[in-house]
Write a protein that holds these residues in place. Structure first.
Motif, PDB file in Angstrom:
ATOM      1  N   VAL A 142      -1.651  -3.708  -6.197  1.00  0.00           N
ATOM      2  CA  VAL A 142      -1.119  -2.526  -5.511  1.00  0.00           C
ATOM      3  C   VAL A 142      -0.214  -2.953  -4.366  1.00  0.00           C
ATOM      4  O   VAL A 142      -0.400  -4.013  -3.770  1.00  0.00           O
ATOM      5  CB  VAL A 142      -2.262  -1.629  -4.981  1.00  0.00           C
ATOM      6  N   ASP A 187      -2.371   3.600 -11.939  1.00  0.00           N
ATOM      7  CA  ASP A 187      -2.869   2.998 -10.713  1.00  0.00           C
ATOM      8  C   ASP A 187      -4.298   2.488 -10.910  1.00  0.00           C
ATOM      9  O   ASP A 187      -4.633   2.001 -11.985  1.00  0.00           O
ATOM     10  CB  ASP A 187      -2.801   4.046  -9.590  1.00  0.00           C
ATOM     11  N   LEU A 282       2.644  -0.217  -7.800  1.00  0.00           N
ATOM     12  CA  LEU A 282       2.079  -1.528  -8.105  1.00  0.00           C
ATOM     13  C   LEU A 282       3.214  -2.505  -8.331  1.00  0.00           C
ATOM     14  O   LEU A 282       4.366  -2.112  -8.467  1.00  0.00           O
ATOM     15  CB  LEU A 282       1.167  -1.452  -9.336  1.00  0.00           C
ATOM     16  N   SER A 522       3.712   1.434  -1.721  1.00  0.00           N
ATOM     17  CA  SER A 522       2.824   2.263  -2.547  1.00  0.00           C
ATOM     18  C   SER A 522       2.776   3.689  -2.037  1.00  0.00           C
ATOM     19  O   SER A 522       2.586   4.634  -2.809  1.00  0.00           O
ATOM     20  CB  SER A 522       1.398   1.700  -2.530  1.00  0.00           C
TER      21      SER A 522
END
Length: 798
Positions: A142, A187, A282, A522
């Protein structure tokens, strides 16, 4: 050679990294004796480096020559799942009898499969009919950091101020909330039971590729996907950018990250499930566009799904963008910090008594905050500030003195306002400072416990008046976050990010019905995914290219406070997004940014042809003019195009132009330009770049060493552009993490391809001596396109 490198190493800033990798490679050569007839074999392209002599298991992504369903559709070809299944089975069948095990199969936006097999069987795979390319199964993590959970006491809905900043509230007022638009969150999973997210999920919630089931609930100890989902579509304690959008969740990242195999599978299923938009917060650190993930995203865009991805958190240097932010078509997003005004605060009671901890905690608006400077106020102690604490007390026009504890600060301020107070002072109930809370109902000053006790002592002494001296200190505009990765992309030389959005201290949903503040690109990407949902609600006939162009064409430039100038294109992209402007765009320039590429002819003139399209979305004919401005107006660059173009209402036309570069008049390097497209009332700025000579991308971006099961070692480096020469040296680790004495060159290679190089080392140095276990310095020397680079890394041999 060794002496030169040792001298050079004294000037090097030693960078330390221990990077574990699952990739390995082998170097092999073909030779022949006598006059033999040799027929070259046709083989697929191999990306990454692999130890082709090792029997250790590795996972690779196989791309077939047969077009995927979406690729065939866009090329006007026929294709079917049955035919692709047959194509896969033929290739897989060629591996029968081996240890190969198929992990994933793809056919919609990517044609191929993921397979685990011994590395020494990759050559057989490369020569199998029907195979187009083989990619490494890289690791994704992430693009976020520094989670700060917000307890119920400190939470305020006004903390989610980033959505209104980009104009989401203006879009809501215009009737656009994302209703009917579906956003896929690819995710770590999503806590779909969170009260702010329940509305966005139906019976079918997505898929978990980590546990391989139909429950994409956020994994234990994970929180990232829930936070991302809230930024897109929360509708409860906070409002996301598109509060009435629908959500689907695809869990592709476990506690230790995820792999290409699962990320591609998530992209493919999201498209098949009918997502209109997908968000991928990501990435990895590989600056290269040619990966299975990028291919899948590009074809997802072609299928009509807006793909949004984070740009990475490895800034602020150029060339730090990582995959999938390197994708040619997906919208890559950089991170900004919201603007803010800084105020100083002094409170006074008895002369000679000061309260040094006093700070502005929160306020409804600056006018009410500064109004506290007008005169002297009576202050009244109301305990914890509950409704009952105000009963029987006159607070009209006064200041409420309140203790922290029991319930939220925002409720304490609201109760004070309802009781008639014009302000509040909240002191801590423990040592230290408590949080700032934007949007308090009355102007609120915070103090430490010690200063709060001073105020209570004043009341006991009969000194019950307080005055304020609150002054504006400085204004800080929207700025690029230092951590936000910068472009360009190697090989394509594209500008990245495409756009930027808030990514610092972003408050959103957190598993367990709570909230948290996180930082990272992110957090920026879901602002853009949510904005895309609002745009599609307003313009349901638009495709991904229109959405992307609208966001880029209407973005606002940001000023770098360090220079007072506009940020470089490779820092901010087209700029910071503004949703309502994108919704209301009447002209679209596609693409929204341009790279003219490399001009490498030495002391010569090179001409490249370029084009873009103008879409007139209005109901009237428009006449457009064009102007290309290069920063610094360098001599030797000339852009030739028509001065103007008439485009009928609701029509699209192509604009052609030639770029001529005389390298004899220019220094090698990076040149930045802006293409200005004007209809007489509105001007669209299109960011552009070109390179004279070979671009200055880092020749080596990292190195690694690890031990194999057989006792040998894999050693390697990350090379964005490959290398003409690469050498690996071992040095003693000197005092204070410096480079000590030279030990040996353990590997020397030529004409190494990008982006990963690796070789097998037996652990010995000069005269076959086994290098003792411990910490050493690995020096990597690279030559490419006339540029040499030498970097050093701390490695551990065990």
């Amino acid at each position: 050679m060794i002496g030169k490198k040792m001298a050079r190493s004294l000037l090097i800033l030693l960078t330390f990294a221990l990077i574990l990798s699952s990739f390995s490679m082998g170097v092999f050569a073909n030779g022949s004796k006598g006059n033999l007839d040799i027929t070259p074999l046709e083989t697929a392209e191999l990306f990454g480096e692999h130890d082709l002599k090792s029997s250790d298991l590795t996972t690779v992504i196989v791309e077939l020559k047969a077009a995927s369903i979406v690729e065939a559709k866009n090329k006007g070809q026929k294709q079917s799942k049955a035919n692709l299944k047959k194509e896969r089975e033929q290739v897989i069948g060629a591996l029968k009898g081996s240890a190969a095990k198929v992990k994933r199969e793809y056919d919609h936006v990517f044609s191929g499969f993921a397979v685990e097999l011994p590395a020494n069987q990759i050559p057989q795979l490369l020569s199998t009919p029907g195979v187009k390319a083989v990619y490494p199964n890289v690791t994704y993590t992430v693009d976020a950091f520094d989670p700060q959970e917000i307890d119920a006491e400190a939470f305020s809905p006004a903390m989610m101020d980033s959505a209104p900043f980009i104009g989401s509230d203006l879009a809501w007022d215009a009737g656009f909330t994302g209703k009917g638009v579906t956003v896929a969150i690819i995710d770590t999973g999503v806590d779909y039971t969170h009260p702010d997210l329940v509305h966005a999920f139906g019976d079918y919630k997505g898929w978990d590729f980590v546990d391989n089931d139909n429950d994409p609930q956020e994994g234990p100890g994970q929180y990232h996907g829930t936070h991302v989902a809230g930024t897109v579509a929360a509708n409860g304690g906070i409002k996301g950018v598109a509060p009435e959008a629908n959500l689907l969740a695809y869990r592709v990242l476990g506690p230790n990250g995820g792999t290409t195999a699962d990320v591609v599978a998530g992209i493919e299923l999201a498209v098949q499930d009918g997502a209109d938009i997908m968000n991928l917060s990501l990435g990895n650190t590989l600056n290269n566009p040619d990966w299975a993930t990028s291919i899948a995203l590009d074809w997802a865009m072609a299928e009509g799904v807006v793909a949004v991805t984070s740009n990475g958190n490895s800034g602020p240097n150029n060339w730090t963008v990582g995959s999938p932010g390197t994708s040619r078509d997906a919208i890559s997003v950089g991170a900004t910090q919201l603007p803010y005004n800084v105020f100083t605060s002094i409170i006074s009671t008895t002369e000679g008594l000061d309260y040094p901890s006093a700070k502005v905690m929160g306020f409804p608006n600056e006018e009410e905050l500064l109004a506290l400077n007008d005169g002297e106020y009576e202050f009244v102690y109301v305990g914890l500030g509950a409704v009952a604490d105000f009963e029987g007390k006159d607070l009209t026009g006064k200041i409420a003195l309140i203790s922290r504890g029991e319930f939220a600060f925002v409720d304490k301020a609201t109760n004070a306002k309802n009781a008639g107070a014009v302000g509040a002072i909240i002191y801590n109930n423990v040592a230290g400072e408590h949080a700032d809370v934007p949007g308090m109902a009355v102007p609120t000053i915070k103090t430490t416990l010690a200063d709060g006790q001073k105020l209570l002592a004043e009341l006991e002494a009969g000194n019950n008046t307080v005055s304020f001296n609150i002054e504006f200190d400085k204004a800080v505009g929207e700025t690029m976050a230092g951590f936000s990765s910068r472009g360009p992309v190697t090989h394509t030389w594209m500008i990245k990010p495409d756009v930027s959005a808030p990514g610092v201290n972003i408050v959103s949903t957190f598993p367990g019905e709570t909230y948290a503040a996180l930082q990272g690109t992110s957090m920026s990407a879901p602002h853009v995914a949510g904005a895309a949902a609002l745009i599609l609600h307003a313009n349901p006939s638009w495709g991904p290219d229109e959405v992307k162009a609208a966001l880029m064409n209407t973005a606002e430039d940001m000023i770098d406070p360090a220079t007072g100038k506009v940020y470089a294109h490779n820092s901010q992209g087209a700029g910071s997004i503004r949703v309502l402007d994108a919704i209301n765009a009447t002209t679209l320039v596609v693409p929204g940014s341009y790279s003219f590429g490399k001009f490498v002819k030495v002391d010569d003139v090179q001409v490249e042809k370029q084009s873009f399209t103008i879409k007139n979305l209005s109901n009237e004919r428009k006449r457009y003019s064009f102007k290309v401005e290069f920063a610094g107006n360098p001599k030797g660059i000339k852009v030739m195009t028509s001065n103007s173009l008439n485009v009928p209402a609701n029509k699209t036309q192509q604009v052609n132009f030639n770029v001529q570069v005389d390298t004899s008049k220019l220094e090698p390097g990076y040149y930045e330009a802006t293409i200005k497209v004007s209809d007489g009332s509105t001007t669209i700025d299109v960011p552009s770049i070109l390179f004279v000579g070979e671009p200055d991308y880092p020749r080596v971006t990292g190195a690694f060493m690890g031990k194999e099961a057989d006792g040998s070692y894999y050693v390697g480096s990350y090379l964005p552009g490959g290398a003409e020469v690469i050498e690996y040296d071992i040095y003693v680790l000197g005092p204070g993490n410096t480079i000590g004495g030279f030990v040996d060159t353990i590997g020397s290679f030529e004409n190494v391809p990008s982006p990963i190089h690796e070789f097998s080392w037996d652990g010995t140095v000069q005269n076959g001596i086994n290098l003792p276990n411990g910490d050493w310095v690995l020096g990597v020397y690279v030559e490419k396109a006339g540029v040499t680079e030498y970097k050093a890394y701390l490695v551990t041999k065990n």
